[in-house]
Write a protein that holds these residues in place. Structure first.
Motif, PDB file in Angstrom:
ATOM      1  N   UNK A 241       0.826  -1.210   0.000  1.00  0.00           N
ATOM      2  CA  UNK A 241       0.000   0.000   0.000  1.00  0.00           C
ATOM      3  C   UNK A 241       0.857   1.256   0.000  1.00  0.00           C
ATOM      4  N   UNK A 242       1.898   1.265   0.818  1.00  0.00           N
ATOM      5  CA  UNK A 242       2.776   2.438   0.911  1.00  0.00           C
ATOM      6  C   UNK A 242       3.534   2.670  -0.389  1.00  0.00           C
ATOM      7  N   UNK A 243       4.080   1.604  -0.964  1.00  0.00           N
ATOM      8  CA  UNK A 243       4.822   1.752  -2.212  1.00  0.00           C
ATOM      9  C   UNK A 243       3.909   2.147  -3.371  1.00  0.00           C
ATOM     10  N   UNK A 244       2.678   1.655  -3.346  1.00  0.00           N
ATOM     11  CA  UNK A 244       1.706   2.066  -4.370  1.00  0.00           C
ATOM     12  C   UNK A 244       1.456   3.563  -4.278  1.00  0.00           C
ATOM     13  N   UNK A 245       1.318   4.063  -3.064  1.00  0.00           N
ATOM     14  CA  UNK A 245       1.102   5.500  -2.865  1.00  0.00           C
ATOM     15  C   UNK A 245       2.313   6.298  -3.341  1.00  0.00           C
ATOM     16  N   UNK A 247       4.291   5.544  -5.620  1.00  0.00           N
ATOM     17  CA  UNK A 247       4.342   5.519  -7.083  1.00  0.00           C
ATOM     18  C   UNK A 247       3.090   6.170  -7.690  1.00  0.00           C
ATOM     19  N   UNK A 248       2.447   6.994  -6.865  1.00  0.00           N
ATOM     20  CA  UNK A 248       1.342   7.860  -7.305  1.00  0.00           C
ATOM     21  C   UNK A 248       0.091   7.097  -7.759  1.00  0.00           C
ATOM     22  N   UNK A 249      -0.103   5.901  -7.185  1.00  0.00           N
ATOM     23  CA  UNK A 249      -1.362   5.190  -7.420  1.00  0.00           C
ATOM     24  C   UNK A 249      -2.444   5.860  -6.579  1.00  0.00           C
ATOM     25  N   UNK A 250      -3.585   6.212  -7.162  1.00  0.00           N
ATOM     26  CA  UNK A 250      -4.648   6.873  -6.386  1.00  0.00           C
ATOM     27  C   UNK A 250      -5.079   6.034  -5.188  1.00  0.00           C
ATOM     28  N   UNK A 251      -5.376   6.699  -4.092  1.00  0.00           N
ATOM     29  CA  UNK A 251      -5.767   5.995  -2.869  1.00  0.00           C
ATOM     30  C   UNK A 251      -7.008   5.134  -3.111  1.00  0.00           C
ATOM     31  N   UNK A 252      -7.901   5.600  -3.982  1.00  0.00           N
ATOM     32  CA  UNK A 252      -9.119   4.826  -4.276  1.00  0.00           C
ATOM     33  C   UNK A 252      -8.772   3.474  -4.902  1.00  0.00           C
ATOM     34  N   UNK A 253      -7.756   3.455  -5.768  1.00  0.00           N
ATOM     35  CA  UNK A 253      -7.321   2.205  -6.402  1.00  0.00           C
ATOM     36  C   UNK A 253      -6.662   1.292  -5.367  1.00  0.00           C
ATOM     37  N   UNK A 254      -5.830   1.884  -4.510  1.00  0.00           N
ATOM     38  CA  UNK A 254      -5.177   1.113  -3.443  1.00  0.00           C
ATOM     39  C   UNK A 254      -6.233   0.474  -2.548  1.00  0.00           C
ATOM     40  N   UNK A 255      -7.240   1.253  -2.195  1.00  0.00           N
ATOM     41  CA  UNK A 255      -8.313   0.769  -1.325  1.00  0.00           C
ATOM     42  C   UNK A 255      -9.037  -0.418  -1.955  1.00  0.00           C
ATOM     43  N   UNK A 256      -9.310  -0.327  -3.253  1.00  0.00           N
ATOM     44  CA  UNK A 256     -10.003  -1.409  -3.955  1.00  0.00           C
ATOM     45  C   UNK A 256      -9.141  -2.664  -4.013  1.00  0.00           C
ATOM     46  N   UNK A 257      -7.835  -2.485  -4.266  1.00  0.00           N
ATOM     47  CA  UNK A 257      -6.922  -3.624  -4.352  1.00  0.00           C
ATOM     48  C   UNK A 257      -6.789  -4.341  -3.010  1.00  0.00           C
ATOM     49  N   UNK A 264     -11.075   5.178   4.587  1.00  0.00           N
ATOM     50  CA  UNK A 264     -10.412   5.570   5.834  1.00  0.00           C
ATOM     51  C   UNK A 264      -9.601   4.416   6.406  1.00  0.00           C
ATOM     52  N   UNK A 265     -10.059   3.197   6.150  1.00  0.00           N
ATOM     53  CA  UNK A 265      -9.301   2.026   6.589  1.00  0.00           C
ATOM     54  C   UNK A 265      -7.969   1.966   5.860  1.00  0.00           C
ATOM     55  N   UNK A 266      -7.981   2.317   4.572  1.00  0.00           N
ATOM     56  CA  UNK A 266      -6.762   2.298   3.762  1.00  0.00           C
ATOM     57  C   UNK A 266      -5.716   3.249   4.310  1.00  0.00           C
ATOM     58  N   UNK A 267      -6.164   4.391   4.821  1.00  0.00           N
ATOM     59  CA  UNK A 267      -5.230   5.389   5.327  1.00  0.00           C
ATOM     60  C   UNK A 267      -4.359   4.831   6.448  1.00  0.00           C
ATOM     61  N   UNK A 268      -4.876   3.862   7.176  1.00  0.00           N
ATOM     62  CA  UNK A 268      -4.132   3.259   8.280  1.00  0.00           C
ATOM     63  C   UNK A 268      -2.882   2.550   7.754  1.00  0.00           C
ATOM     64  N   UNK A 269      -2.974   2.005   6.536  1.00  0.00           N
ATOM     65  CA  UNK A 269      -1.880   1.232   5.969  1.00  0.00           C
ATOM     66  C   UNK A 269      -0.786   2.105   5.367  1.00  0.00           C
ATOM     67  N   UNK A 270      -1.099   3.374   5.142  1.00  0.00           N
ATOM     68  CA  UNK A 270      -0.196   4.198   4.356  1.00  0.00           C
ATOM     69  C   UNK A 270       0.816   4.942   5.204  1.00  0.00           C
ATOM     70  N   UNK A 271       2.060   4.712   4.910  1.00  0.00           N
ATOM     71  CA  UNK A 271       3.148   5.432   5.566  1.00  0.00           C
ATOM     72  C   UNK A 271       3.325   6.762   4.845  1.00  0.00           C
TER      73      UNK A 271
END
Length: 292
Positions: A241-245, A247-257, A264-271
């Protein structure tokens, strides 16, 4: 016999098990056991659950090197049991009983590895066959968009249809679709996974045993490469999740993956980004003003 907090906790544990909620039952037991250890006796009375006692218990957990996320889990489990006791007429309602102790998420506790350590752990050469199996599973979890260990245990090549890996998360039931290439398909075929029935207590215990062994293997793997950061099965989910962010992957895409239903749950994973990265971003954004 008078009902105590301890005996009522066991009733709650038995009910959770009868409903197939073995994870919750396990957490109830861990929280009650921890609080019992703090008190120095086996039986917890309802009168032991006070604002002052909980605050002292929190300090005890901090002093004994428990993480804030573990502290939060114990407090939330005790609160859940106590609230059930109120509903059952066994405990009195106390306003803001758990207000002064930590029941949130420690967002400062980051579990993501930087890319150099991650690459070493996932692709470095190991001689031990056991560590190779651990490395293989960790690589699969990362390459499958940070797939949780529990979902990996239910995976097989039959899960891939027309080049897309489809699975439902064991935790939430949400559907996740991940396009995979031939190399990833080969990786999936090599996985030493066990199809577990988590609706049974024996299946849940088997899963817990596999998870403990995997985490122990990860610690040995990190030690083999001189990586001193503590890692677990969740490390690769957070790292993806952090590396995806980064590399400029949208948070919405990260959340879906990740299979999250709430961003908001996804935000917990992001450094978060460091100061240098933020400075570069700010320079780009302010470039339109022709100032530096």
């Amino acid at each position: 016999m008078k009902v105590t907090f301890s005996s009522f906790t066991q009733t709650c544990i038995n009910k959770q098990k009868s409903c197939g909620s073995f994870s919750t039952a396990h957490l109830y037991g861990c929280a009650a056991h921890s609080f019992s250890e703090y008190l120095g006796r086996d039986t917890i009375r309802f009168g032991d659950i006070t604002t002052q006692a909980l605050k002292l218990y929190e300090k005890y957990l901090i002093r004994t090197s428990h993480s804030f996320n573990t502290i939060s889990t114990y407090m939330r489990m005790l609160r859940a049991i106590y609230n059930k006791a109120i509903m059952a007429g066994l405990a009195r309602f106390v306003f803001n009983l758990f207000h002064d102790v930590f029941t949130g998420i420690d967002r400062n506790h980051k579990k993501a590895l930087d890319e150099s350590n991650l690459k070493e752990i996932l692709t470095g050469e190991v001689k031990s066959l056991a560590l190779k199996r651990v490395q293989l599973m960790a690589a699969a979890m990362y390459r499958l968009c940070g797939m949780p260990f529990v979902d990996l245990q239910h995976l097989g090549i039959h899960s891939v249809v027309d080049g897309v890996l489809k699975y439902n998360r064991q935790k939430t039931g949400s559907c996740v679709n991940i396009p995979v290439n031939r190399n990833v398909c080969k990786l999936i075929k090599l996985l030493p996974v066990s199809d577990l029935d988590l609706s049974t207590e024996s299946g849940y215990k088997r899963y817990q045993s596999l998870l403990r062994n995997f985490n122990a293997g990860l610690k040995r793997l990190a030690k083999a490469f001189g990586v001193k950061i503590s890692i677990s099965s969740y490390t690769f989910r957070h790292s993806w999740a952090t590396n995806a962010l980064h590399h400029h992957v949208p948070v919405e895409v990260i959340s879906s993956a990740l299979g999250h239903s709430d961003i908001r749950t996804t935000q917990i994973y992001l450094k978060g980004f460091d100061a240098e990265e933020i400075g570069k971003a700010n320079s780009k954004v302010c470039k339109c003003l022709n100032v530096r």
